[in-house]
Design an enzyme around this catalytic site. Structure first.
Site, PDB file in Angstrom:
ATOM      1  N   GLU A   1       0.556  -1.367   0.018  1.00  0.00           N
ATOM      2  CA  GLU A   1      -0.211   0.112   0.014  1.00  0.00           C
ATOM      3  C   GLU A   1       0.967   1.077  -0.016  1.00  0.00           C
ATOM      4  OE1 GLU A   1      -0.890  -2.804   2.314  1.00  0.00           O
ATOM      5  OE2 GLU A   1      -2.579  -3.097   1.394  1.00  0.00           O
TER       6      GLU A   1
ATOM      7  N   HIS B   1     -10.619  -3.494  10.558  1.00  0.00           N
ATOM      8  CA  HIS B   1     -10.926  -3.062   9.502  1.00  0.00           C
ATOM      9  C   HIS B   1     -11.941  -1.835   9.344  1.00  0.00           C
ATOM     10  CE1 HIS B   1      -8.291  -6.067   8.030  1.00  0.00           C
ATOM     11  NE2 HIS B   1      -8.604  -5.890   6.867  1.00  0.00           N
TER      12      HIS B   1
END
Lengths: 329, 322
Positions: free
Chosen positions: B57, B126
């Site tokens: 990422e 998350h």
């Protein structure tokens, strides 16, 4: 191997002297507190940045790091706006918003430097991807130090550039120390270039004090990248004579004077001067003149910077967004 | 006026991407696991426009910055907003600051699509709604659509904008359907949507709290409380005029936001009202937010935390009766 033409060999010496004279003056100004904030000099490392940049095309791009005055200079930047930036003036190349650690000169393909170690490396990979998508044969070179080779961004970037065969050169200026931490203390390999094997790209070690050697390996890797054959990792073994950042009171406990002296015996400007003399490209007077002219250019740049106005207070607000909205609240 | 038809929020996002990629060859997609898109309607764009990335990422977000600096308009699919923490340097230090740091030489026209997955038992790592962090990071624009039409229109505008835009997509709304214009339908940044006009209380709602707020407003109307429901749609830039204009008329403000409470979007909007419309306020401002706890896994615990129709209605009643 692509060998530089005679006029290019002379231009290399000119640019190395520009880098050195610029940095010597920047260090003086830092100690005199005419420059605010840290100054990271590249003195001793000139052959690496000049040899590499001169092997590139004008429309190729680069990203730098905190020790990066030399990269735009080597790529052909005018010195006046660079010096004005160090002094925080309105005429600075970044309008006084960047300073010593963050020079950027888009006019020569310098996409910017960053004080966050390793952060410029993926940006260079993105510029390489952009060249490919836009269908140009430009390449981008990421300059970073040995310290950055321990950062996750380095490893992610090498993998990304390798899987997509992007036109990127990873150029490690290994000066032996990440601030005060030696390579041996911090790094699992002796040569950073060994890490290329993990990403199946060429890894090349080159004498970073020899501008011609650096030029040759960079030109070869650039040709490879331009031909669509993918990235390379180049490692120039070099050394900084001065402190990590001058004027910040960083103690010098981590290396001894003999080591610095040993490296000074292989000064890149002396090595290249000798090459020019040996090949009868210049006589001693001509070589001296290059140094004098570079120092005069830096003097002129400093005069320009000193005469320039401070930025208007509004300037910090005007550059936040390209499309208006949300700034200045 | 172009034709509208019903699309889901998720379909509207894809429609915006496909339209923008068709309109402008410099628009590319980067993200994890997007290679499957090449089998569908994205196939026409070819492999050079879709970069299905490894789990890096920080690396590919930084790449998007470099691509944007050099002439592309990348859309980065960051999938899950909690992953933004892995890419904070390229987002905050690079994308957000490079234009300013280069004295305006750089522009960074990149779009970062960030999914909000709260409410699905994805637990603490998350489920974050981290947009307030980026409101506090100068140089980034922040958009949060709450309807299919806004999901399409804000994304189209984000792609065309010359600045880095973080667009937070609330996955709780993915299957919500609503009218969406055919063809180009960009929604300008900095213009709130007044979903429902009212005269007693201004109710500002963000992301999936908009749906809860509209349902609450229906309930409250039956009780005789007239609620004006406003979605700012972009938090940077923020449509101060519309928010303050409404507060000046109603004299009462409730802000419903699924982000955490401290230093959140609701706090910023409440402060704005206190600073700029103090004389008009007839009751304390109320915030309906998520408490400052890591999001728990168990549905029994998680479901109690976010702004609900009931919680929002209760807050409006308290403010209305003050």
């Amino acid at each position: 191997m692509p060998t530089p033409r005679p006029e290019l060999l002379i231009e290399m010496q000119r640019r190395m002297w520009r880098v050195r004279a610029f940095d010597e003056r920047a260090v003086e100004l830092r100690h005199a507190r005419e420059i605010h904030g840290p100054v990271h000099p590249s003195i001793g490392q000139e052959a690496a940045c000049v040899g590499a940049c001169m092997a590139l095309r004008e429309d190729d791009t680069l990203t730098g790091n905190h020790r990066s005055h030399g990269h735009p200079i080597a790529k052909g930047s005018e010195l006046g706006p660079l010096m004005a930036e160090l002094l925080g003036k309105a005429t600075g190349v970044c309008g006084g918003m960047g300073g010593s650690m963050h020079l950027a000169d888009f006019s020569v393909g310098s996409l910017g430097e960053t004080g966050i170690v390793g952060a410029g490396i993926p940006i260079a990979v993105g510029a390489g991807l952009s060249a490919r998508v836009r269908g140009t044969d430009q390449i981008c070179i990421a300059f970073f130090g040995d310290g950055a080779s321990n950062h996750g961004t380095f490893h992610e970037s090498l993998n990304l550039a390798a899987i997509w065969k992007l036109p990127v050169l990873f150029f490690c200026e290994n000066n032996g120390y990440a601030a005060t931490t030696s390579l041996a203390r911090a790094t699992s390999v002796e040569d950073v270039a060994e890490r290329a094997a993990g990403y199946r790209m060429p890894g090349v070690v080159v004498d970073g004090q020899d501008a011609v050697a650096v030029y040759e390996v960079t030109a070869e890797a650039a040709a490879r990248a331009r031909a669509g054959e993918g990235p390379s990792l180049l490692e120039a073994k070099t050394y900084r004579y001065l402190e990590h950042a001058e004027g910040e009171g960083i103690p010098g406990f981590y290396r001894d004077a003999a080591e610095i002296e040993r490296w000074r015996q292989r000064d890149p400007l002396e090595i290249h001067r000798q090459l020019l003399l040996d090949r009868n490209l210049l006589d001693a007077a001509g070589a001296d003149r290059i140094e004098r002219e570079a120092r005069a250019e830096v003097d002129a740049a400093l005069a320009f910077a000193r005469e320039s106005a401070e930025p208007e207070p509004r300037a910090a607000f005007d550059v936040v967004f390209a499309n208006s909205g949300g700034s200045g609240t | 006026m172009s034709e509208t038809r019903e699309l889901s929020y998720a379909e509207a996002i894809h429609e915006a991407q496909i339209l923008e990629m068709g309109r402008d060859a410099s628009v590319i997609l980067i993200g994890e696991d997007i290679h499957g898109l090449t089998l569908g309607p994205y196939a026409e764009f070819g492999p050079e426009r879709l970069w299905s990335a490894p789990i890096s990422e920080s690396g590919f977000t930084g790449m998007a910055v470099g691509a944007a600096l050099t002439g592309l308009r990348p859309i980065v699919d960051l999938l899950i907003s909690s992953l933004l923490y892995v890419a904070m340097d390229p987002l905050v230090n690079q994308a957000g600051k490079l234009r300013a740091m280069t004295g305006g030489q750089a522009k960074v026209p990149a779009v970062f699509r960030c999914g909000l997955w709260h409410g699905s038992s994805y637990a603490a790592q998350h489920s974050d709604r981290p947009y307030p962090l980026f409101m506090n990071s100068p140089g980034l624009k922040v958009a949060i659509p709450a309807t299919p039409a806004d999901a399409k229109g804000l994304l189209q505008t984000a792609v065309r904008d010359d600045d880095p835009v973080m667009i937070f997509e609330d996955r709780n709304l993915a299957h919500e359907r609503g009218p969406v214009c055919e063809g180009d339908a960009p929604v300008p940044f900095g213009q709130a949507r007044v979903h429902r006009e009212g005269s007693d209380v201004t109710l500002v709602a963000i992301a999936s709290a908009v749906r809860e707020a509209l349902a609450a407003a229906d309930d409250l109307a039956r009780e005789g409380i007239s609620v004006e429901v406003i979605d700012p749609r972009t938090l940077v830039p923020l449509d101060r005029e519309t928010l303050l204009g409404s507060v000046r008329r109603t004299g009462r403000l409730v802000v419903a936001d699924p982000a955490h409470r401290t230093c959140g979007a609701a706090a910023e909007i409440a402060a704005l009202a206190a600073e700029e419309a103090f004389d008009a306020l007839r009751a304390p401002v109320a915030r309906v937010t998520t408490p400052d706890v890591p999001i728990p896994f168990s549905p029994a615990l998680e479901s109690k935390l976010y702004p609900s129709q009931q919680g929002i209605a209760d807050a409006v009643r308290r403010v209305a009766r003050y």
